[in-house]
Design an enzyme around this catalytic site. Structure first.
Site, PDB file in Angstrom:
ATOM      1  N   TYR A   1      -3.669  17.314  40.882  1.00 28.33           N
ATOM      2  CA  TYR A   1      -2.960  18.085  41.920  1.00 28.33           C
ATOM      3  C   TYR A   1      -3.860  19.192  42.474  1.00 28.33           C
ATOM      4  O   TYR A   1      -3.961  19.382  43.690  1.00 28.33           O
ATOM      5  CB  TYR A   1      -1.677  18.673  41.326  1.00 28.33           C
TER       6      TYR A   1
ATOM      7  N   SER B   1      -1.659  25.281  48.278  1.00 30.43           N
ATOM      8  CA  SER B   1      -1.064  25.753  47.019  1.00 30.43           C
ATOM      9  C   SER B   1      -1.991  26.749  46.364  1.00 30.43           C
ATOM     10  O   SER B   1      -3.210  26.717  46.571  1.00 30.43           O
ATOM     11  CB  SER B   1      -0.852  24.576  46.057  1.00 30.43           C
TER      12      SER B   1
END
Ligand code: NAD
Length: 261
Positions: free
Chosen positions: A156, A143
């Site tokens: 995250y 990501s």
């Protein structure tokens, strides 16, 4: 076969996509299928696996379930050439907001899930690499959160930073086995995940507009665009590519625009 890829560059290859029943993973599974691969979708809820793929129910937090799932795929396909570690979950908050339990859960799925998948798959990938040099790979869905500081994404982001470092370490460990390891770093992608996030926002339309504006292209990335990048990294055309993070983020990581006038 997809007419855009008449040569079927994945013909004769067997692929496994974790989290392949929704969003980015489903787009990857469908694209690899269209390009000639036999594709297994390993998901805790495989109901949404694309047609023509082999759905395998397994949770990446269970080592036993993953080992059994990989064994089932190899029994069905006879080999394994392409692994896409894509299953992942989100978490919202600063370091003050998430409990230890939530941190463990995010790291368990997003990082250890990839470790368990690779551990179960590697013996099969090594065997396949001897027969199909350059065509054997592991690709992770990482990501932009691994490379840019995003607000309210502490757990995250830490998990995706670990995915990036894990990708590089695995690429070094397995290059001499003939196994390439890369990752894609998407920006915000229009998937059910983001749909759920928007659904919880006080003003979903304003939240969506803010996410779109954050990417220099002014729009969200599509799951198909991420899938195309994964298919490149996993495919024989990328035989010289390992230890690479490919951004698919509408320019979000690399560009610094002046405000629009
Ligand atoms: N959507 C985005 O904006 C975005 C951006 C960057 C990276 N990513 C990454 O892309 C990946 C997929 O995200 P998405 O947006 O397609 O999400 P999604 O929620 O649409 O799909 C995730 C899939 O993973 C499966 N899954 C979740 N936990 C699992 C587990 N423990 N075991 C097995 N399967 C499990 C779910 O059942 C689902 O099918 C994730 O790793 C995510 O971090 C997403």
């Amino acid at each position: 076969m997809n007419q855009a890829h008449p040569t079927g560059d994945f013909d004769g290859l067997a692929a496994l996509v974790t989290g392949g029943a929704s969003g980015i993973g489903a787009a990857i599974a469908a694209l690899l299928r269209d390009r000639g691969a036999r594709v297994a979708v390993l998901d805790r809820d495989p109901a949404g696996a694309p047609a023509g793929t082999l759905p395998v129910k397994a949770d990446v937090t269970s080592d036993e379930a993953i080992r059994n799932g990989v064994a089932e795929v190899v029994a069905e396909f006879g080999a394994l050439h392409t692994v896409v570690g894509n299953a992942g979950i989100g978490a919202i908050g600063t370091v003050e907001d998430n409990s230890d339990e939530e941190w463990r859960r995010v790291l368990d799925v997003n990082v250890l899930g990839l470790v368990r998948t690779a551990r179960a798959a590697l013996p099969h990938l090594r065997a396949a690499a001897a027969e199909r040099p350059g065509a054997v790979s592991i690709t992770h869905t990482c990501s932009i959160a691994a490379t840019a500081g995003l607000p309210q994404r502490a757990a995250y982001s830490a998990s995706k930073g670990a995915v990036l470092a894990l990708t590089l370490a695995m690429a070094a460990d397995h290059v001499r086995d003939g196994i390439r390891v890369n990752c894609v770093n998407p920006g915000t992608v229009d998937t059910p995940w983001v749909g759920r996030l928007l659904g919880r926002a006080a003003d979903p339309a304003a939240e969506r507009a803010a996410l779109e504006a954050r990417q220099p292209t002014g729009r969200l990335v599509s799951a198909d665009e991420v899938a195309a990048a994964v298919a490149y990294l996993a495919g024989p055309a990328a035989a010289a590519v390992t230890g690479t993070a490919l951004a698919v983020d509408g320019g979000m990581q690399g560009l610094r625009l002046r405000p629009a006038t």
